[in-house]
Design a protein around this motif. Structure first.
Motif, PDB file in Angstrom:
ATOM      1  N   SER A   1       0.825  -1.201   0.000  1.00  0.00           N
ATOM      2  CA  SER A   1       0.000   0.000   0.000  1.00  0.00           C
ATOM      3  C   SER A   1       0.859   1.251   0.000  1.00  0.00           C
ATOM      4  O   SER A   1       0.619   2.213  -0.731  1.00  0.00           O
ATOM      5  N   ALA A   2       1.896   1.232   0.825  1.00  0.00           N
ATOM      6  CA  ALA A   2       2.730   2.435   0.967  1.00  0.00           C
ATOM      7  C   ALA A   2       3.514   2.717  -0.311  1.00  0.00           C
ATOM      8  O   ALA A   2       3.574   3.853  -0.780  1.00  0.00           O
ATOM      9  N   VAL A   3       4.118   1.678  -0.874  1.00  0.00           N
ATOM     10  CA  VAL A   3       4.927   1.882  -2.083  1.00  0.00           C
ATOM     11  C   VAL A   3       3.989   2.029  -3.271  1.00  0.00           C
ATOM     12  O   VAL A   3       3.305   1.082  -3.653  1.00  0.00           O
ATOM     13  N   GLY A   4       3.927   3.226  -3.804  1.00  0.00           N
ATOM     14  CA  GLY A   4       3.017   3.467  -4.919  1.00  0.00           C
ATOM     15  C   GLY A   4       3.566   4.542  -5.829  1.00  0.00           C
ATOM     16  O   GLY A   4       4.777   4.811  -5.865  1.00  0.00           O
ATOM     17  N   LEU A   5       2.663   5.178  -6.550  1.00  0.00           N
ATOM     18  CA  LEU A   5       3.080   6.235  -7.470  1.00  0.00           C
ATOM     19  C   LEU A   5       3.832   7.323  -6.728  1.00  0.00           C
ATOM     20  O   LEU A   5       4.728   7.959  -7.270  1.00  0.00           O
ATOM     21  N   GLY A   6       3.444   7.544  -5.467  1.00  0.00           N
ATOM     22  CA  GLY A   6       4.096   8.580  -4.660  1.00  0.00           C
ATOM     23  C   GLY A   6       5.586   8.338  -4.528  1.00  0.00           C
ATOM     24  O   GLY A   6       6.380   9.282  -4.547  1.00  0.00           O
ATOM     25  N   ASN A   7       5.988   7.087  -4.396  1.00  0.00           N
ATOM     26  CA  ASN A   7       7.410   6.780  -4.270  1.00  0.00           C
ATOM     27  C   ASN A   7       8.125   6.959  -5.598  1.00  0.00           C
ATOM     28  O   ASN A   7       9.257   7.428  -5.640  1.00  0.00           O
TER      29      ASN A   7
ATOM     30  N   TYR B   1      -9.773   7.524  -9.893  1.00  0.00           N
ATOM     31  CA  TYR B   1      -8.798   7.952 -10.914  1.00  0.00           C
ATOM     32  C   TYR B   1      -7.507   7.135 -10.897  1.00  0.00           C
ATOM     33  O   TYR B   1      -6.785   7.082 -11.884  1.00  0.00           O
ATOM     34  N   TYR B   2      -7.202   6.500  -9.754  1.00  0.00           N
ATOM     35  CA  TYR B   2      -5.970   5.705  -9.670  1.00  0.00           C
ATOM     36  C   TYR B   2      -5.983   4.578 -10.712  1.00  0.00           C
ATOM     37  O   TYR B   2      -4.950   4.253 -11.298  1.00  0.00           O
ATOM     38  N   ALA B   3      -7.161   4.007 -10.935  1.00  0.00           N
ATOM     39  CA  ALA B   3      -7.259   2.882 -11.871  1.00  0.00           C
ATOM     40  C   ALA B   3      -6.849   3.307 -13.286  1.00  0.00           C
ATOM     41  O   ALA B   3      -6.255   2.520 -14.029  1.00  0.00           O
TER      42      ALA B   3
ATOM     43  N   PHE C   1       3.216  11.913   4.576  1.00  0.00           N
ATOM     44  CA  PHE C   1       1.825  11.497   4.820  1.00  0.00           C
ATOM     45  C   PHE C   1       1.281  10.692   3.648  1.00  0.00           C
ATOM     46  O   PHE C   1       0.680   9.642   3.814  1.00  0.00           O
ATOM     47  N   PHE C   2       1.490  11.204   2.440  1.00  0.00           N
ATOM     48  CA  PHE C   2       0.948  10.534   1.258  1.00  0.00           C
ATOM     49  C   PHE C   2       1.643   9.193   1.048  1.00  0.00           C
ATOM     50  O   PHE C   2       1.015   8.177   0.791  1.00  0.00           O
ATOM     51  N   SER C   3       2.959   9.225   1.172  1.00  0.00           N
ATOM     52  CA  SER C   3       3.728   8.047   0.828  1.00  0.00           C
ATOM     53  C   SER C   3       3.475   6.887   1.785  1.00  0.00           C
ATOM     54  O   SER C   3       3.497   5.726   1.376  1.00  0.00           O
ATOM     55  N   LEU C   4       3.253   7.190   3.057  1.00  0.00           N
ATOM     56  CA  LEU C   4       3.019   6.102   4.011  1.00  0.00           C
ATOM     57  C   LEU C   4       1.551   5.655   4.046  1.00  0.00           C
ATOM     58  O   LEU C   4       1.213   4.719   4.767  1.00  0.00           O
ATOM     59  N   SER C   5       0.680   6.294   3.284  1.00  0.00           N
ATOM     60  CA  SER C   5      -0.768   5.995   3.306  1.00  0.00           C
ATOM     61  C   SER C   5      -1.325   6.132   4.720  1.00  0.00           C
ATOM     62  O   SER C   5      -2.116   5.298   5.158  1.00  0.00           O
ATOM     63  N   VAL C   6      -0.917   7.170   5.475  1.00  0.00           N
ATOM     64  CA  VAL C   6      -1.487   7.324   6.811  1.00  0.00           C
ATOM     65  C   VAL C   6      -2.638   8.314   6.813  1.00  0.00           C
ATOM     66  O   VAL C   6      -2.656   9.269   6.057  1.00  0.00           O
TER      67      VAL C   6
HETATM   68  N1  MET Z   1       1.141   5.519  -0.486  1.00  0.00           N
HETATM   69  C1  MET Z   1       0.775   5.468  -1.848  1.00  0.00           C
HETATM   70  C2  MET Z   1       1.808   6.111  -2.714  1.00  0.00           C
HETATM   71  O1  MET Z   1       2.846   6.468  -2.268  1.00  0.00           O
HETATM   72  C3  MET Z   1      -0.499   6.117  -2.076  1.00  0.00           C
HETATM   73  C4  MET Z   1      -1.557   5.411  -1.384  1.00  0.00           C
HETATM   74  S1  MET Z   1      -3.086   5.885  -1.679  1.00  0.00           S
HETATM   75  C5  MET Z   1      -3.116   7.336  -2.465  1.00  0.00           C
HETATM   76  O2  MET Z   1       1.610   6.255  -3.880  1.00  0.00           O
END
Ligand code: MET
Length: 499
Positions: free
Chosen positions: A21-27, A101-103, A230-235
């Protein structure tokens, strides 16, 4: 008694799912540019401070809520205090907005994995993406001119999601992450290794890591660091509450939060190295500065990377690894987002998993497919993404933390809960970080973003469009959350707190 509670078979499954969940587009597409743009090498200081003072403490808070109250976000918050149910639905509604929109982005990533073979974007990837692929309309509006290849790719993402969610927590979500996360790490390591051997890679790394120490005196750099964490950790938006509710009663919570927090940041830094090595190659090949080609988001993934893939030796392999990794990273995040919604609806209505999954995924897929794979979808994505991330997540996290610290005396209970099951014990520092430092910083971020957006509008877009899909959406989901909290609970869930 309620429906039998599903669970991950063990802590390893949970940790893989939480990292997924945490590792996503944000990373991958957000962190590298944020670091570059906010002090380069010096950014590591605000970034680590944000991770330690807010990211990991809040991750532990989310775990504690889900694990102690053993429910979806609405149910856990309700069990914490009946007045808090709305917070749970607000977090769930944020997930609804992100999911639709993520899909689409995952659909693009899958399609660009295939395009890497033929280098379908030709000599002008920007024109290809905007004009030939997404056929972006010059009118910022809502229309239903579908782009069928993108529609099909997005529909495939929803279909796979439907199947995995039907399989359940352990056999669907857990197993998928146990397979995809190691695969993602291996693919990404190879990609980064290849990028590092490209001519000009060193120039990219210099651009990323050369510290600009004066940035540390700039408050916007600190805002960027906390926002990224905050975004990257999905908290703060229900994901970690939901996943932690599937952990067995005796599970090391604080130890898991440390593993997930550091794993996520390691991946982020790895992505920074890979992306900037590749951008260094691109700049060198076209005889310009790295700062001229550095970018993030859609521009990085779907415009800069295609150019790199076209010019680099073994470009097709780089493309398959990069876009494949992007699709996997996005998919494991999307699944966690949609599970928040499935779990909430399931608890409230007392449904079986297949019923809840159908009731959630089918309408979401229809909305997603109706609004996004269209000639007007890109502008909509832009506004919705900016508002839900800049305001929605920060505001929901701020209000939850404020409520938990004031009046509801929840923090000591949650700390004691963590300490009763975990190896790493929490003391007063955690309470000060989660309950004191985090809300002050979130409040500052929120005011900063609000004043900027009110004063400047958003991206020169028409005001009605921003009012409807930006501000209107942000306020609308709070109203919907409140209304949902007024609906009765299924007798089968039994929303009382027993254990
Ligand atoms: N944590 C995810 C990311 O880094 C995003 C989770 S939900 C928007 O991309």
């Amino acid at each position: 008694g309620g429906a039998a509670k599903e669970a991950f078979s063990g802590r390893t499954m949970f940790i893989f799912a939480a990292i997924g969940s945490a590792v996503g587009l944000g990373n991958i597409w957000r962190f590298p540019y944020v670091a570059f743009d906010n002090g380069g090498g010096a950014f590591i200081i605000p970034y680590l401070v944000a991770l330690l003072t807010a990211g990991i403490p809040l991750l532990m808070l989310d775990y504690a809520i889900g694990h102690r109250y053993r429910g979806s976000a609405p149910l856990s918050f309700r069990r914490l205090h009946p007045k808090l149910e709305t917070i749970g639905w607000w977090q769930l509604m944020i997930c609804v907005v992100i999911a639709i929109y993520y899909a689409l982005i995952i659909g693009w990533a899958m399609q660009y994995t295939v395009f890497s073979f033929s280098k379908a974007w030709g000599s002008d990837p920007a024109a290809f993406f905007m004009n030939d692929y997404m056929k972006v309309s010059d009118q910022v509006t809502i229309g239903f001119d579908f782009i069928w290849p993108v529609f099909i790719a997005t529909a495939i993402a929803w279909l796979v999601l439907l199947v995995v969610l039907m399989l359940g927590v352990q056999n669907g979500i857990g197993k998928l992450n146990v397979v995809l996360i190691p695969l993602l790490v291996v693919m990404f390591l190879i990609m980064v290794g290849m990028a590092l051997t490209l001519p000009g890679a060193a120039a990219g790394l210099d651009a990323l890591f050369t510290p600009s120490w004066s940035a540390l005196g700039d408050s916007s750099v600190w805002v960027a660091a906390y926002g990224q964490i905050f975004f990257s950790l999905s908290v703060g938006f229900g994901i970690m509450v939901t996943y932690a509710s599937y952990l067995k009663p005796r599970s090391d919570l604080s130890g898991s939060a440390l593993v997930v927090g550091f794993a996520n940041s390691s991946f982020e830094i790895l992505a920074g190295i890979g992306v900037f090595a590749a951008l260094g190659f691109m700049a060198t090949a076209s005889g310009t500065q790295v700062s001229e080609v550095a970018t993030s988001g859609i521009g990085l993934a779907f415009i800069a990377f295609p150019a790199i893939i076209s010019q680099a030796p073994f470009g097709t392999l780089i493309g398959v690894l990069f876009f494949g990794a992007l699709a996997f990273a996005g998919f494991t995040s999307l699944i966690s987002i949609v599970e928040v919604i499935v779990a909430g609806v399931r608890d409230k209505l007392g449904l079986s998993r297949p019923a809840a999954v159908s009731l959630v995924v089918l309408p979401l897929a229809v909305i997603s497919l109706l609004f996004f794979p269209t000639t007007t979808g890109l502008n909509l994505l832009d506004v919705v993404d900016a508002f839900v991330n800049n305001f929605g997540i920060a505001a929901a996290a701020l209000i939850s933390v404020l409520l938990l610290t004031s009046g509801f005396t929840a923090l000591p209970t949650l700390r004691d809960h963590i300490n009763s099951v975990s190896s790493f014990k929490l003391g007063r520092t955690w309470m000060i970080m989660a309950g004191g430092v985090t809300p002050v910083i979130l409040g500052y971020i929120l005011i900063d973003q609000l004043t900027k957006t009110v004063a400047e509008g958003y991206n020169d877009m028409p005001q009605w469009f921003v009012n409807t899909f930006g501000w209107g959406m942000a306020v609308g989901i709070v109203v919907i959350a409140y209304l949902l909290s007024r609906l009765p609970w299924s007798r089968r869930t039994g929303d009382g707190f027993t254990s």
